[in-house]
Scaffold this motif. Structure first.
Motif, PDB file in Angstrom:
ATOM      1  N   LYS A 122     -32.992 -17.859 -50.334  1.00 46.15           N
ATOM      2  CA  LYS A 122     -33.294 -17.240 -48.992  1.00 46.15           C
ATOM      3  C   LYS A 122     -33.574 -17.566 -48.007  1.00 46.15           C
ATOM      4  CE  LYS A 122     -37.429 -16.194 -52.335  1.00 46.15           C
ATOM      5  NZ  LYS A 122     -39.757 -16.831 -52.689  1.00 46.15           N
ATOM      6  N   TYR A 123     -33.224 -16.791 -46.794  1.00 46.28           N
ATOM      7  CA  TYR A 123     -33.247 -17.603 -45.148  1.00 46.28           C
ATOM      8  C   TYR A 123     -33.151 -15.918 -44.324  1.00 46.28           C
ATOM      9  CZ  TYR A 123     -28.734 -14.734 -44.432  1.00 46.28           C
ATOM     10  OH  TYR A 123     -27.823 -13.983 -44.869  1.00 46.28           O
ATOM     11  N   LYS A 124     -33.605 -17.011 -42.998  1.00 49.43           N
ATOM     12  CA  LYS A 124     -34.330 -16.584 -42.287  1.00 49.43           C
ATOM     13  C   LYS A 124     -34.202 -16.989 -40.947  1.00 49.43           C
ATOM     14  CE  LYS A 124     -38.410 -14.322 -39.810  1.00 49.43           C
ATOM     15  NZ  LYS A 124     -39.794 -14.587 -39.358  1.00 49.43           N
ATOM     16  N   VAL A 125     -33.204 -15.879 -40.282  1.00 49.17           N
ATOM     17  CA  VAL A 125     -32.309 -15.936 -38.776  1.00 49.17           C
ATOM     18  C   VAL A 125     -33.608 -15.837 -37.788  1.00 49.17           C
ATOM     19  CG1 VAL A 125     -30.024 -15.835 -37.543  1.00 49.17           C
ATOM     20  CG2 VAL A 125     -30.021 -15.484 -39.911  1.00 49.17           C
ATOM     21  N   GLY A 126     -33.447 -17.201 -36.810  1.00 54.90           N
ATOM     22  CA  GLY A 126     -33.825 -16.904 -35.555  1.00 54.90           C
ATOM     23  C   GLY A 126     -32.959 -17.125 -34.610  1.00 54.90           C
ATOM     24  N   SER A 127     -33.739 -18.285 -33.625  1.00 60.07           N
ATOM     25  CA  SER A 127     -33.668 -17.611 -32.073  1.00 60.07           C
ATOM     26  C   SER A 127     -31.942 -19.330 -31.736  1.00 60.07           C
ATOM     27  CB  SER A 127     -34.254 -17.338 -30.618  1.00 60.07           C
ATOM     28  OG  SER A 127     -34.806 -18.059 -30.933  1.00 60.07           O
ATOM     29  N   ILE A 128     -32.194 -19.913 -32.681  1.00 59.72           N
ATOM     30  CA  ILE A 128     -32.375 -21.160 -32.209  1.00 59.72           C
ATOM     31  C   ILE A 128     -31.930 -21.441 -33.887  1.00 59.72           C
ATOM     32  CG2 ILE A 128     -32.261 -21.186 -29.834  1.00 59.72           C
ATOM     33  CD1 ILE A 128     -34.315 -23.937 -30.779  1.00 59.72           C
ATOM     34  N   SER A 129     -32.265 -21.600 -34.613  1.00 58.38           N
ATOM     35  CA  SER A 129     -32.049 -21.756 -36.245  1.00 58.38           C
ATOM     36  C   SER A 129     -32.728 -20.921 -37.364  1.00 58.38           C
ATOM     37  CB  SER A 129     -33.017 -23.405 -36.196  1.00 58.38           C
ATOM     38  OG  SER A 129     -34.278 -22.472 -36.129  1.00 58.38           O
ATOM     39  N   THR A 130     -32.011 -20.998 -38.245  1.00 59.11           N
ATOM     40  CA  THR A 130     -31.817 -20.610 -39.486  1.00 59.11           C
ATOM     41  C   THR A 130     -32.527 -21.482 -40.648  1.00 59.11           C
ATOM     42  OG1 THR A 130     -29.582 -19.811 -39.072  1.00 59.11           O
ATOM     43  CG2 THR A 130     -30.773 -19.353 -41.302  1.00 59.11           C
ATOM     44  N   HIS A 131     -33.811 -20.939 -41.076  1.00 62.00           N
ATOM     45  CA  HIS A 131     -34.621 -21.362 -41.834  1.00 62.00           C
ATOM     46  C   HIS A 131     -34.298 -21.029 -43.580  1.00 62.00           C
ATOM     47  CE1 HIS A 131     -38.462 -23.157 -42.619  1.00 62.00           C
ATOM     48  NE2 HIS A 131     -38.308 -22.016 -44.559  1.00 62.00           N
ATOM     49  N   ILE A 132     -34.423 -22.037 -43.929  1.00 62.39           N
ATOM     50  CA  ILE A 132     -33.278 -21.704 -45.298  1.00 62.39           C
ATOM     51  C   ILE A 132     -34.407 -22.321 -47.047  1.00 62.39           C
ATOM     52  CG2 ILE A 132     -32.103 -22.247 -47.536  1.00 62.39           C
ATOM     53  CD1 ILE A 132     -30.238 -22.948 -44.348  1.00 62.39           C
ATOM     54  N   ASP A 133     -35.164 -21.584 -47.480  1.00 64.33           N
ATOM     55  CA  ASP A 133     -35.611 -21.629 -49.128  1.00 64.33           C
ATOM     56  C   ASP A 133     -35.438 -21.472 -49.872  1.00 64.33           C
ATOM     57  OD1 ASP A 133     -38.474 -22.349 -47.520  1.00 64.33           O
ATOM     58  OD2 ASP A 133     -38.198 -20.140 -46.984  1.00 64.33           O
ATOM     59  N   GLY A 134     -35.063 -22.362 -51.174  1.00 62.94           N
ATOM     60  CA  GLY A 134     -35.016 -22.230 -52.408  1.00 62.94           C
ATOM     61  C   GLY A 134     -35.756 -23.529 -53.355  1.00 62.94           C
ATOM     62  N   ASN A 135     -34.393 -23.881 -54.728  1.00 61.84           N
ATOM     63  CA  ASN A 135     -35.097 -24.809 -55.856  1.00 61.84           C
ATOM     64  C   ASN A 135     -33.221 -25.892 -54.490  1.00 61.84           C
ATOM     65  OD1 ASN A 135     -32.447 -24.675 -56.474  1.00 61.84           O
ATOM     66  ND2 ASN A 135     -33.206 -23.426 -57.601  1.00 61.84           N
ATOM     67  N   ASP A 136     -34.028 -27.046 -54.982  1.00 63.66           N
ATOM     68  CA  ASP A 136     -32.671 -28.172 -54.082  1.00 63.66           C
ATOM     69  C   ASP A 136     -30.905 -27.609 -54.585  1.00 63.66           C
ATOM     70  OD1 ASP A 136     -34.819 -29.887 -54.205  1.00 63.66           O
ATOM     71  OD2 ASP A 136     -34.721 -31.655 -55.411  1.00 63.66           O
ATOM     72  N   GLU A 137     -30.852 -27.206 -55.910  1.00 64.13           N
ATOM     73  CA  GLU A 137     -29.736 -27.347 -55.630  1.00 64.13           C
ATOM     74  C   GLU A 137     -29.312 -25.673 -54.466  1.00 64.13           C
ATOM     75  OE1 GLU A 137     -27.056 -28.223 -57.424  1.00 64.13           O
ATOM     76  OE2 GLU A 137     -28.277 -30.099 -57.213  1.00 64.13           O
ATOM     77  N   GLN A 138     -30.203 -25.202 -54.526  1.00 67.39           N
ATOM     78  CA  GLN A 138     -29.633 -23.660 -53.752  1.00 67.39           C
ATOM     79  C   GLN A 138     -30.022 -23.945 -51.541  1.00 67.39           C
ATOM     80  OE1 GLN A 138     -33.389 -21.497 -54.830  1.00 67.39           O
ATOM     81  NE2 GLN A 138     -31.746 -20.305 -56.368  1.00 67.39           N
ATOM     82  N   VAL A 139     -30.957 -25.383 -51.830  1.00 71.62           N
ATOM     83  CA  VAL A 139     -30.705 -25.442 -50.106  1.00 71.62           C
ATOM     84  C   VAL A 139     -29.547 -26.231 -50.158  1.00 71.62           C
ATOM     85  CG1 VAL A 139     -31.921 -26.365 -48.831  1.00 71.62           C
ATOM     86  CG2 VAL A 139     -33.055 -25.335 -50.085  1.00 71.62           C
ATOM     87  N   TRP A 140     -29.398 -27.098 -50.941  1.00 69.64           N
ATOM     88  CA  TRP A 140     -27.869 -28.155 -51.020  1.00 69.64           C
ATOM     89  C   TRP A 140     -26.734 -27.572 -50.978  1.00 69.64           C
ATOM     90  CZ3 TRP A 140     -28.892 -32.382 -47.761  1.00 69.64           C
ATOM     91  CH2 TRP A 140     -29.887 -33.221 -48.426  1.00 69.64           C
ATOM     92  N   SER A 141     -26.429 -26.451 -51.465  1.00 69.83           N
ATOM     93  CA  SER A 141     -25.396 -25.484 -51.653  1.00 69.83           C
ATOM     94  C   SER A 141     -25.157 -24.386 -50.493  1.00 69.83           C
ATOM     95  CB  SER A 141     -25.441 -24.289 -52.417  1.00 69.83           C
ATOM     96  OG  SER A 141     -24.523 -24.198 -53.508  1.00 69.83           O
ATOM     97  N   GLY A 142     -26.079 -24.416 -49.500  1.00 71.00           N
ATOM     98  CA  GLY A 142     -26.402 -23.596 -48.975  1.00 71.00           C
ATOM     99  C   GLY A 142     -25.772 -23.936 -47.637  1.00 71.00           C
ATOM    100  N   ILE A 143     -26.665 -25.180 -47.319  1.00 69.10           N
ATOM    101  CA  ILE A 143     -25.322 -25.974 -46.314  1.00 69.10           C
ATOM    102  C   ILE A 143     -24.451 -26.546 -46.338  1.00 69.10           C
ATOM    103  CG2 ILE A 143     -27.036 -28.502 -44.959  1.00 69.10           C
ATOM    104  CD1 ILE A 143     -29.392 -26.625 -44.827  1.00 69.10           C
ATOM    105  N   ARG A 144     -24.274 -26.823 -47.592  1.00 72.66           N
ATOM    106  CA  ARG A 144     -22.950 -27.120 -47.932  1.00 72.66           C
ATOM    107  C   ARG A 144     -22.311 -25.889 -46.964  1.00 72.66           C
ATOM    108  NH1 ARG A 144     -20.082 -31.754 -48.802  1.00 72.66           N
ATOM    109  NH2 ARG A 144     -17.673 -30.868 -48.860  1.00 72.66           N
ATOM    110  N   LYS A 145     -23.101 -24.718 -47.585  1.00 73.36           N
ATOM    111  CA  LYS A 145     -21.024 -23.657 -47.289  1.00 73.36           C
ATOM    112  C   LYS A 145     -21.517 -22.974 -45.762  1.00 73.36           C
ATOM    113  CE  LYS A 145     -20.556 -22.595 -51.957  1.00 73.36           C
ATOM    114  NZ  LYS A 145     -18.915 -22.861 -51.603  1.00 73.36           N
TER     115      LYS A 145
END
Length: 78
Positions: free
Chosen positions: A33-56
């Motif tokens: 899950k993610y939400k795009v803001g004006s200067i950042s993006t907020h990402i939520d999930g389990n550890d694997e999902q968030v770390w994988s999302g950050i890497r991508k």
């Protein structure tokens, strides 16, 4: 649950918006899950999902050249 606040700053480019949009598009293909803001993006999930999302997100942004990425992680309930 893990959450991250992520900001990507492309360097030495006149196409920063395109770089950021491309990185967010890569994130949209992840199961997170993610939400795009004006200067950042907020990402939520389990550890694997968030770390994988950050890497991508980072891998996609760096394809265009140098980037800075600032990430704040939290496991606090929101």
């Amino acid at each position: 649950m893990l959450c991250a606040e992520v900001s990507v700053y492309p360097l030495k480019t006149n196409n920063a918006t395109q770089v950021i949009d491309g990185a967010i598009e890569a994130l949209s293909r992840e199961q997170v899950k993610y939400k795009v803001g004006s200067i950042s993006t907020h990402i939520d999930g389990n550890d694997e999902q968030v770390w994988s999302g950050i890497r991508k997100l980072y891998d996609e942004a760096k394809k265009t050249g140098e980037v800075n990425m600032v990430v704040t992680f939290s496991n606090a309930e929101h």
